[in-house]
Design a protein around this motif. Structure first.
Motif, PDB file in Angstrom:
ATOM      1  N   VAL A 128       0.850  -1.183   0.000  1.00 52.62           N
ATOM      2  CA  VAL A 128       0.000   0.000   0.000  1.00 52.62           C
ATOM      3  C   VAL A 128       0.889   1.237   0.000  1.00 52.62           C
ATOM      4  CG1 VAL A 128      -1.947  -1.136   1.129  1.00 52.62           C
ATOM      5  CG2 VAL A 128      -0.175  -0.068   2.518  1.00 52.62           C
ATOM      6  N   ASN A 129       0.319   2.360  -0.401  1.00 52.90           N
ATOM      7  CA  ASN A 129       1.101   3.596  -0.426  1.00 52.90           C
ATOM      8  C   ASN A 129       1.564   3.955   0.975  1.00 52.90           C
ATOM      9  OD1 ASN A 129       0.758   3.900  -3.152  1.00 52.90           O
ATOM     10  ND2 ASN A 129      -0.943   5.324  -2.979  1.00 52.90           N
ATOM     11  N   THR A 130       2.820   4.342   1.064  1.00 55.85           N
ATOM     12  CA  THR A 130       3.329   4.853   2.326  1.00 55.85           C
ATOM     13  C   THR A 130       3.627   6.345   2.223  1.00 55.85           C
ATOM     14  OG1 THR A 130       4.887   4.547   4.112  1.00 55.85           O
ATOM     15  CG2 THR A 130       5.752   4.294   1.893  1.00 55.85           C
ATOM     16  N   ILE A 131       3.680   6.830   1.003  1.00 59.68           N
ATOM     17  CA  ILE A 131       3.804   8.263   0.751  1.00 59.68           C
ATOM     18  C   ILE A 131       3.179   8.522  -0.610  1.00 59.68           C
ATOM     19  CG2 ILE A 131       6.085   8.210  -0.329  1.00 59.68           C
ATOM     20  CD1 ILE A 131       6.684  10.789   1.386  1.00 59.68           C
ATOM     21  N   ASP A 132       2.480   9.621  -0.741  1.00 63.98           N
ATOM     22  CA  ASP A 132       1.808   9.950  -2.000  1.00 63.98           C
ATOM     23  C   ASP A 132       2.856  10.224  -3.070  1.00 63.98           C
ATOM     24  OD1 ASP A 132       0.255  10.847  -4.064  1.00 63.98           O
ATOM     25  OD2 ASP A 132      -0.684  12.471  -2.959  1.00 63.98           O
ATOM     26  N   GLN A 133       2.852   9.428  -4.121  1.00 67.57           N
ATOM     27  CA  GLN A 133       3.831   9.586  -5.195  1.00 67.57           C
ATOM     28  C   GLN A 133       3.205  10.197  -6.442  1.00 67.57           C
ATOM     29  OE1 GLN A 133       6.634   9.830  -4.264  1.00 67.57           O
ATOM     30  NE2 GLN A 133       7.817   7.972  -4.173  1.00 67.57           N
ATOM     31  N   VAL A 134       2.033  10.832  -6.295  1.00 69.70           N
ATOM     32  CA  VAL A 134       1.420  11.512  -7.439  1.00 69.70           C
ATOM     33  C   VAL A 134       2.368  12.589  -7.949  1.00 69.70           C
ATOM     34  CG1 VAL A 134      -0.491  13.006  -8.135  1.00 69.70           C
ATOM     35  CG2 VAL A 134      -0.937  10.981  -6.746  1.00 69.70           C
ATOM     36  N   LYS A 135       2.966  13.315  -7.039  1.00 68.37           N
ATOM     37  CA  LYS A 135       3.947  14.337  -7.404  1.00 68.37           C
ATOM     38  C   LYS A 135       5.349  13.774  -7.158  1.00 68.37           C
ATOM     39  CE  LYS A 135       0.923  18.226  -6.608  1.00 68.37           C
ATOM     40  NZ  LYS A 135       0.739  19.507  -5.961  1.00 68.37           N
ATOM     41  N   PHE A 136       5.692  12.741  -7.919  1.00 64.37           N
ATOM     42  CA  PHE A 136       6.954  12.032  -7.731  1.00 64.37           C
ATOM     43  C   PHE A 136       8.149  12.980  -7.829  1.00 64.37           C
ATOM     44  CE2 PHE A 136      10.539   9.476  -9.221  1.00 64.37           C
ATOM     45  CZ  PHE A 136      10.579   8.543  -8.203  1.00 64.37           C
ATOM     46  N   ASP A 137       8.086  13.946  -8.749  1.00 61.18           N
ATOM     47  CA  ASP A 137       9.199  14.884  -8.896  1.00 61.18           C
ATOM     48  C   ASP A 137       9.421  15.681  -7.618  1.00 61.18           C
ATOM     49  OD1 ASP A 137       9.575  14.032 -11.476  1.00 61.18           O
ATOM     50  OD2 ASP A 137       8.417  15.649 -12.375  1.00 61.18           O
ATOM     51  N   ARG A 138       8.359  15.925  -6.882  1.00 61.74           N
ATOM     52  CA  ARG A 138       8.479  16.678  -5.630  1.00 61.74           C
ATOM     53  C   ARG A 138       9.163  15.840  -4.550  1.00 61.74           C
ATOM     54  NH1 ARG A 138       5.492  16.491  -0.723  1.00 61.74           N
ATOM     55  NH2 ARG A 138       5.501  18.447   0.425  1.00 61.74           N
ATOM     56  N   ASN A 139       8.700  14.628  -4.351  1.00 62.37           N
ATOM     57  CA  ASN A 139       9.189  13.792  -3.250  1.00 62.37           C
ATOM     58  C   ASN A 139      10.466  13.036  -3.565  1.00 62.37           C
ATOM     59  OD1 ASN A 139       7.131  14.506  -1.531  1.00 62.37           O
ATOM     60  ND2 ASN A 139       5.901  12.699  -1.923  1.00 62.37           N
ATOM     61  N   GLY A 140      10.586  12.511  -4.768  1.00 58.81           N
ATOM     62  CA  GLY A 140      11.700  11.631  -5.090  1.00 58.81           C
ATOM     63  C   GLY A 140      11.449  10.236  -4.533  1.00 58.81           C
ATOM     64  N   VAL A 141      12.464   9.407  -4.573  1.00 55.36           N
ATOM     65  CA  VAL A 141      12.342   8.025  -4.100  1.00 55.36           C
ATOM     66  C   VAL A 141      12.557   7.955  -2.596  1.00 55.36           C
ATOM     67  CG1 VAL A 141      13.055   7.002  -6.296  1.00 55.36           C
ATOM     68  CG2 VAL A 141      14.769   7.502  -4.556  1.00 55.36           C
ATOM     69  N   ILE A 142      12.026   6.918  -1.996  1.00 51.75           N
ATOM     70  CA  ILE A 142      12.257   6.702  -0.567  1.00 51.75           C
ATOM     71  C   ILE A 142      13.673   6.159  -0.401  1.00 51.75           C
ATOM     72  CG2 ILE A 142      11.631   5.295   1.428  1.00 51.75           C
ATOM     73  CD1 ILE A 142       8.743   5.629   0.610  1.00 51.75           C
ATOM     74  N   VAL A 143      14.420   6.782   0.492  1.00 52.04           N
ATOM     75  CA  VAL A 143      15.802   6.372   0.727  1.00 52.04           C
ATOM     76  C   VAL A 143      15.992   5.740   2.096  1.00 52.04           C
ATOM     77  CG1 VAL A 143      16.813   7.999  -0.904  1.00 52.04           C
ATOM     78  CG2 VAL A 143      16.462   8.697   1.472  1.00 52.04           C
ATOM     79  N   SER A 144      15.020   5.927   2.993  1.00 50.50           N
ATOM     80  CA  SER A 144      15.180   5.378   4.335  1.00 50.50           C
ATOM     81  C   SER A 144      13.828   5.258   5.019  1.00 50.50           C
ATOM     82  CB  SER A 144      16.089   6.292   5.160  1.00 50.50           C
ATOM     83  OG  SER A 144      16.250   5.776   6.465  1.00 50.50           O
ATOM     84  N   ALA A 145      13.754   4.328   5.961  1.00 49.12           N
ATOM     85  CA  ALA A 145      12.587   4.187   6.821  1.00 49.12           C
ATOM     86  C   ALA A 145      13.081   3.692   8.173  1.00 49.12           C
ATOM     87  CB  ALA A 145      11.582   3.199   6.231  1.00 49.12           C
ATOM     88  N   SER A 146      12.406   4.131   9.216  1.00 48.05           N
ATOM     89  CA  SER A 146      12.811   3.751  10.560  1.00 48.05           C
ATOM     90  C   SER A 146      11.624   3.840  11.496  1.00 48.05           C
ATOM     91  CB  SER A 146      13.920   4.695  11.042  1.00 48.05           C
ATOM     92  OG  SER A 146      14.333   4.338  12.340  1.00 48.05           O
ATOM     93  N   THR A 147      11.641   3.044  12.564  1.00 49.35           N
ATOM     94  CA  THR A 147      10.627   3.200  13.587  1.00 49.35           C
ATOM     95  C   THR A 147      11.046   4.351  14.494  1.00 49.35           C
ATOM     96  OG1 THR A 147      11.692   1.561  15.016  1.00 49.35           O
ATOM     97  CG2 THR A 147       9.940   0.784  13.561  1.00 49.35           C
ATOM     98  N   VAL A 148      10.075   5.155  14.905  1.00 56.33           N
ATOM     99  CA  VAL A 148      10.360   6.311  15.760  1.00 56.33           C
ATOM    100  C   VAL A 148       9.320   6.407  16.867  1.00 56.33           C
ATOM    101  CG1 VAL A 148      11.524   7.641  13.963  1.00 56.33           C
ATOM    102  CG2 VAL A 148       9.061   7.875  14.253  1.00 56.33           C
ATOM    103  N   ASN A 149       9.683   7.110  17.916  1.00 59.27           N
ATOM    104  CA  ASN A 149       8.784   7.350  19.045  1.00 59.27           C
ATOM    105  C   ASN A 149       8.758   8.828  19.362  1.00 59.27           C
ATOM    106  OD1 ASN A 149       8.191   4.516  19.799  1.00 59.27           O
ATOM    107  ND2 ASN A 149      10.379   4.441  20.197  1.00 59.27           N
ATOM    108  N   GLU A 150       7.688   9.261  20.034  1.00 57.98           N
ATOM    109  CA  GLU A 150       7.611  10.645  20.503  1.00 57.98           C
ATOM    110  C   GLU A 150       8.861  10.924  21.335  1.00 57.98           C
ATOM    111  OE1 GLU A 150       5.218  13.038  19.990  1.00 57.98           O
ATOM    112  OE2 GLU A 150       4.112  11.702  18.664  1.00 57.98           O
ATOM    113  N   GLY A 151       9.423  12.106  21.166  1.00 60.38           N
ATOM    114  CA  GLY A 151      10.604  12.499  21.928  1.00 60.38           C
ATOM    115  C   GLY A 151      11.920  12.128  21.273  1.00 60.38           C
ATOM    116  N   ASP A 152      11.886  11.287  20.220  1.00 61.53           N
ATOM    117  CA  ASP A 152      13.127  10.930  19.515  1.00 61.53           C
ATOM    118  C   ASP A 152      13.650  12.125  18.730  1.00 61.53           C
ATOM    119  OD1 ASP A 152      12.986   8.342  20.421  1.00 61.53           O
ATOM    120  OD2 ASP A 152      12.396   7.466  18.491  1.00 61.53           O
ATOM    121  N   THR A 153      14.936  12.083  18.447  1.00 62.73           N
ATOM    122  CA  THR A 153      15.566  13.087  17.599  1.00 62.73           C
ATOM    123  C   THR A 153      16.206  12.378  16.422  1.00 62.73           C
ATOM    124  OG1 THR A 153      16.029  14.507  19.489  1.00 62.73           O
ATOM    125  CG2 THR A 153      17.324  14.890  17.512  1.00 62.73           C
ATOM    126  N   LEU A 154      16.017  12.927  15.234  1.00 60.87           N
ATOM    127  CA  LEU A 154      16.626  12.379  14.029  1.00 60.87           C
ATOM    128  C   LEU A 154      17.860  13.192  13.669  1.00 60.87           C
ATOM    129  CD1 LEU A 154      13.503  12.029  11.740  1.00 60.87           C
ATOM    130  CD2 LEU A 154      14.676  10.212  12.936  1.00 60.87           C
TER     131      LEU A 154
END
Length: 182
Positions: A128-154
């Motif tokens: 299923v879609n995880t990010i809207d790719q209708v405007k693919f030129d805007r977003n580009g390809v997915i390069v990373s994914a990670s689990t995160v929690n409130e309070g985390d810093t990237l």
């Protein structure tokens, strides 16, 4: 093990506990132009969460992947469209639903609760879609994914070597098919 072209292989760790030969051991049979992208150790009771570079994602029990020996190819992890590849493998506890943050090559990110990706059909899905790719030129390809929690810093490192620190709380949790924020 998961390959870029969408193969997944599950084998016992004990199969690799042997005297290494100077050439090493065959761990997986790869198709031409494929490569091992991710290897994770599990206890046999986890969920597999895959994200593709073109914005698809799927979550299913690792029980859907048969256990095979060392010198095998594995099975299809999910149905990939042409020019798509596996961008990330996450291993999750079946009863936990953390937020999954995806980041794109154009500097956009979004986070969505993992419960929105559960597949009832197992591996034989496009995802299923995880990010809207209708405007693919805007977003580009997915390069990373990670689990995160409130309070985390990237900490994000750009291609040009710039380091950016972002609080996860600054990226609001949204539904699956949204475009993400800069």
């Amino acid at each position: 093990m998961v390959t870029r072209q969408g193969k997944i292989k599950r084998s016992y760790l004990r199969d690799y506990d042997t005297n290494l030969k100077t050439k090493g051991l065959k761990a997986i049979v790869l198709s031409e132009n494929d490569e091992v992208a991710y290897v994770e150790k599990t206890d046999g009771s986890k969920d597999i969460f895959l994200v593709t570079s073109m914005g698809k994602a799927v979550r299913y029990s690792e029980d859907n992947v048969t256990i095979t020996g060392r010198a095998t190819q594995g099975v299809k992890a999910m149905n990939l469209s042409e020019n798509d590849s596996i961008a990330q493998l996450l291993v999750l506890c079946p009863d936990e639903n953390p937020d999954v943050l995806v980041a794109t090559s154009q500097g956009f990110a979004k986070r969505t609760n993992a419960s929105q990706y559960k597949s009832t059909s197992g591996r034989n899905v496009r995802g299923v879609n995880t990010i809207d790719q209708v405007k693919f030129d805007r977003n580009g390809v997915i390069v990373s994914a990670s689990t995160v929690n409130e309070g985390d810093t990237l900490i994000v490192l750009t291609k040009k070597g710039q380091v950016i620190q972002i609080a996860v709380d600054d990226i609001r949790s949204t539904g699956r098919n949204t475009m993400g924020v800069s």
